[in-house]
Write a protein that holds these residues in place. Structure first.
Motif, PDB file in Angstrom:
ATOM      1  N   ALA A 148       1.373  -0.840  -0.182  1.00  0.00           N
ATOM      2  CA  ALA A 148       0.164  -0.228   0.118  1.00  0.00           C
ATOM      3  C   ALA A 148       1.120   1.180  -0.083  1.00  0.00           C
ATOM      4  N   SER A 149       2.140   1.346   0.747  1.00  0.00           N
ATOM      5  CA  SER A 149       3.454   2.090   0.867  1.00  0.00           C
ATOM      6  C   SER A 149       2.073   3.967   0.819  1.00  0.00           C
TER       7      SER A 149
ATOM      8  N   PHE B 275      12.622  -2.398   6.171  1.00  0.00           N
ATOM      9  CA  PHE B 275      13.446  -1.170   5.975  1.00  0.00           C
ATOM     10  C   PHE B 275      11.998  -0.069   5.478  1.00  0.00           C
ATOM     11  N   GLY B 276      11.228  -0.211   4.901  1.00  0.00           N
ATOM     12  CA  GLY B 276      10.278   0.550   4.692  1.00  0.00           C
ATOM     13  C   GLY B 276       9.032   1.050   5.140  1.00  0.00           C
ATOM     14  N   ILE B 277       9.042  -0.277   6.584  1.00  0.00           N
ATOM     15  CA  ILE B 277       7.711   0.849   7.235  1.00  0.00           C
ATOM     16  C   ILE B 277       8.923   1.728   8.165  1.00  0.00           C
ATOM     17  N   ALA B 278      10.176   1.810   8.621  1.00  0.00           N
ATOM     18  CA  ALA B 278      10.956   2.073   9.514  1.00  0.00           C
ATOM     19  C   ALA B 278      11.016   3.359   8.331  1.00  0.00           C
TER      20      ALA B 278
ATOM     21  N   VAL C 208       9.508   8.969  -2.718  1.00  0.00           N
ATOM     22  CA  VAL C 208       9.861   8.625  -3.956  1.00  0.00           C
ATOM     23  C   VAL C 208      10.771   7.225  -3.736  1.00  0.00           C
ATOM     24  N   ILE C 209      11.261   7.252  -2.822  1.00  0.00           N
ATOM     25  CA  ILE C 209      11.941   5.895  -2.278  1.00  0.00           C
ATOM     26  C   ILE C 209      10.229   4.831  -2.334  1.00  0.00           C
ATOM     27  N   LEU C 210       9.887   5.302  -1.604  1.00  0.00           N
ATOM     28  CA  LEU C 210       8.657   4.867  -0.990  1.00  0.00           C
ATOM     29  C   LEU C 210       8.009   3.932  -2.475  1.00  0.00           C
ATOM     30  N   GLY C 211       8.223   4.660  -2.950  1.00  0.00           N
ATOM     31  CA  GLY C 211       7.402   4.779  -4.885  1.00  0.00           C
ATOM     32  C   GLY C 211       8.065   3.370  -5.619  1.00  0.00           C
ATOM     33  N   LEU C 212       9.817   3.321  -4.734  1.00  0.00           N
ATOM     34  CA  LEU C 212      10.310   2.306  -5.831  1.00  0.00           C
ATOM     35  C   LEU C 212      10.130   0.856  -5.066  1.00  0.00           C
ATOM     36  N   LEU C 213      10.050   0.868  -3.410  1.00  0.00           N
ATOM     37  CA  LEU C 213      10.056  -0.360  -3.141  1.00  0.00           C
ATOM     38  C   LEU C 213       8.086  -0.558  -2.245  1.00  0.00           C
TER      39      LEU C 213
ATOM     40  N   THR D  91       8.373  -2.632  -6.362  1.00  0.00           N
ATOM     41  CA  THR D  91       9.158  -4.147  -5.954  1.00  0.00           C
ATOM     42  C   THR D  91       8.664  -4.933  -5.386  1.00  0.00           C
ATOM     43  N   ALA D  92       7.363  -3.937  -4.623  1.00  0.00           N
ATOM     44  CA  ALA D  92       6.897  -5.582  -3.529  1.00  0.00           C
ATOM     45  C   ALA D  92       5.570  -6.254  -4.456  1.00  0.00           C
ATOM     46  N   CYS D  93       5.443  -4.856  -4.943  1.00  0.00           N
ATOM     47  CA  CYS D  93       3.897  -4.858  -6.328  1.00  0.00           C
ATOM     48  C   CYS D  93       4.501  -5.863  -7.691  1.00  0.00           C
ATOM     49  N   THR D  94       5.467  -5.622  -7.948  1.00  0.00           N
ATOM     50  CA  THR D  94       5.910  -7.022  -9.184  1.00  0.00           C
ATOM     51  C   THR D  94       6.101  -8.070  -8.339  1.00  0.00           C
TER      52      THR D  94
END
Length: 549
Positions: free
Chosen positions: A62-63, A209-212, A349-354, A357-360
């Motif tokens: 969801a990011s 790392f993404g949630i932090a 933007v970094i969250l968008g990349l994370l 990656t998760a969606c992929t």
């Protein structure tokens, strides 16, 4: 996270991987693999994710706040702060019902096939094959197009973030041409696929790392924009209640169309089901992860949206932004500095990349799971797992190819992002509702008998809310976001959705009607009960063994 060992041919040795899991967790893995085998599937992927790691991945899918940033245009046009804040609360509570309903069913049927497999097992015998087939295609299409929407949204958002730096008042430093935006989109898509394919064993750490990183970004944005507030602060009455629809729709319908913002951000709820065969105890861990994530998202979303509504500049100006990305403009207006705004936007933007990656990762798993039952043209190719990378690489490449081809729509219309996000929400909403609906047709008897995540007396109410939301969302998100409709503002979501449905239907009547049989085993209820009992016995023994150790 479990460690792994590679054989001489580069493949991962699962025996060595599982040998490093504590006894109590190993019994859960064994029972999950046993149930999978009884369902007719071979355990081909490593069960490397714990409950928290599954929840973290669901959160990154969801990011928040990234997911709310890229579609903020829709509720602002649909009415402003009242749609932004209360639309988010309303949709989050509805999606909580969806997550709980899916969680209960998943606790009985924890496979990567997700809603597709669940529909087959729950539907009446006469329609189970076609119902599962349609649901599976909707699920795959939804996963792929939502992933596409994330990659394209990150592209547009990144360009607008750069344009907080101006070469002259009102003119950003990069007035990107259509082909340049498309090339950035291609680069982001390739990057997310590269990370997902080659770093599979490290992805749980990346999600952690993404949630932090998310909450650090939320705190920085919240504190900075409210403290600096260069152009002053709005009243609480405005931030929570202002309603100024400018889409051309009647006020009530404009409010509803604006809900696409929240629906897009929460549409990834059921994508975690595709990871069931990589979670140690999916029957309990995946349902908990989905429900926990919705609660966390609701809080995180409010922490992000409320401060922005207090420093919101002129609504008409925000809605008129050509890129359809108002968040960078709002933050720049609040901090009064291009550099400061860019530093606050960079974490998003970094969250968008994370998120991409998760969606992929999730999209590749659902494509692979649907392929192994022969439901996609060329299934034998797409159902292979790469032994060196321990991922369904071919399915991932198929998903990526479809995304890149659909991305070409942007050359014909700048409203393409609306189509991508819209069709993703439509397809996933339909896919999530299908097993819930057929379970209700069967009076919820199968899930009540075997669920490890039971909803009890609330089951009927939560199921009904989930299905009712689907009935509203399907026509709602086929509508253009603004009236009158032009070539630039037309909603291509129904066109893309119908195209996929046509391909699926043609394939079914040409090949699937005679050859597609659905999952390998049709009746697993008795097996579920037996395996659950065995699992509970093993867990007790494992716990006793841990105390001894």
């Amino acid at each position: 996270m479990v460690s792994s060992h590679h054989n001489r041919d580069g493949s991962i040795s699962h025996d060595v991987v599982y040998a490093n899991i504590p006894p109590s967790e190993r019994t859960a893995v064994d029972s999950a693999d046993d149930l999978l085998n009884k369902m007719g599937y071979k355990a081909e992927l490593v069960r490397s994710r714990s409950t928290l790691q599954a929840a973290f991945m669901s959160f990154v899918l969801a990011s928040i706040p990234y997911g709310l940033s890229t579609t903020l245009y829709y509720p602002l046009q649909g009415g402003g702060p009242a749609v932004v804040i209360w639309g988010w609360v309303l949709v989050s509570l509805i999606i909580l019902c969806v997550a709980a309903s899916l969680g209960e069913i998943t606790s009985v049927y924890p496979t990567a096939g997700g809603v597709y497999y669940q529909t087959f097992m729950l539907a009446p015998p006469r329609i189970k094959r076609v119902a599962a087939y349609i649901c599976g295609w909707a699920y795959v299409v939804g996963n792929i197009t939502i992933t596409l929407a994330v990659q394209f949204g990150t592209t547009l958002f990144f360009v607008e973030c750069l344009n907080v730096f101006e070469k002259e008042p009102g003119v950003g430093i990069w007035q990107a041409e259509t082909y340049q935006i498309f090339l950035v989109f291609v680069a982001i898509t390739l990057f997310c696929n590269l990370v997902s394919a080659t770093c599979n064993r490290w992805l749980p750490y990346l999600d952690t790392f993404g949630i932090a990183w998310t909450f650090l970004a939320l705190i920085c944005i919240c504190v900075t924009v409210l403290t600096v507030a260069k152009n002053g602060r709005r009243s609480a009455a405005f931030a929570f209640g202002d309603f100024e629809p400018s889409s051309g729709w009647p006020p009530g319908w404009a409010y509803c169309v604006g809900l696409l913002h929240a629906a897009y951000a929460t549409s990834s709820t059921g994508m975690l089901l595709s990871m069931c065969e990589e979670v140690q105890a999916p029957a309990t861990q995946v349902p908990k992860a989905m429900v926990l994530t919705i609660c966390l998202n609701l809080f995180g979303g409010l922490l992000f949206l409320i401060p922005l509504m207090f420093v919101l500049p002129d609504l008409a100006m925000l809605v008129a932004i050509p890129s359809g990305q108002p968040t960078p403009t709002i933050i720049k207006s609040a901090v009064g500095s291009s550099t400061g705004a860019f530093l606050l936007l960079l974490p998003l933007v970094i969250l968008g990349l994370l998120c991409g990656t998760a969606c992929t990762t999730a999209a590749s798993r659902c494509t692979w799971a649907f392929s192994r039952d022969g439901a996609i043209p060329g299934s034998k190719l797409w159902s292979r797992v790469n032994p060196k990378l321990d991922v369904p690489l071919n399915a991932m490449m198929l998903s990526m190819a479809v995304q890149l081809i659909l991305g070409v729509i942007y050359f014909g219309s700048t409203a393409a992002f609306n189509a991508f996000s819209g069709v993703g929400v439509i397809a996933l909403t339909a896919a999530y509702a299908t097993p819930i609906f057929v379970s209700m047709l069967g009076k919820r008897s199968q899930v009540k008998a075997a669920a490890k995540f039971p909803l009890g007396k609330f089951g009927w109410v939560l199921n009904a809310i989930a299905v009712a939301w689907s009935c509203l969302a399907l026509p709602l998100f086929c509508m253009p976001s603004v009236l009158p409709v032009s070539a630039e503002t037309v909603n291509y979501a129904p066109v893309v959705f119908v195209a996929f449905v046509s391909i699926a239907s043609l394939w079914y009547f040409v090949w699937g009607r005679k050859h597609y049989q659905g999952p390998p085993k049709e009746e697993v209820h008795d097996v579920e009960v037996a395996v659950r009992r065995a699992s509970e016995a093993h867990l007790k023994k494992g716990g006793a063994l841990e105390k001894t150790v």
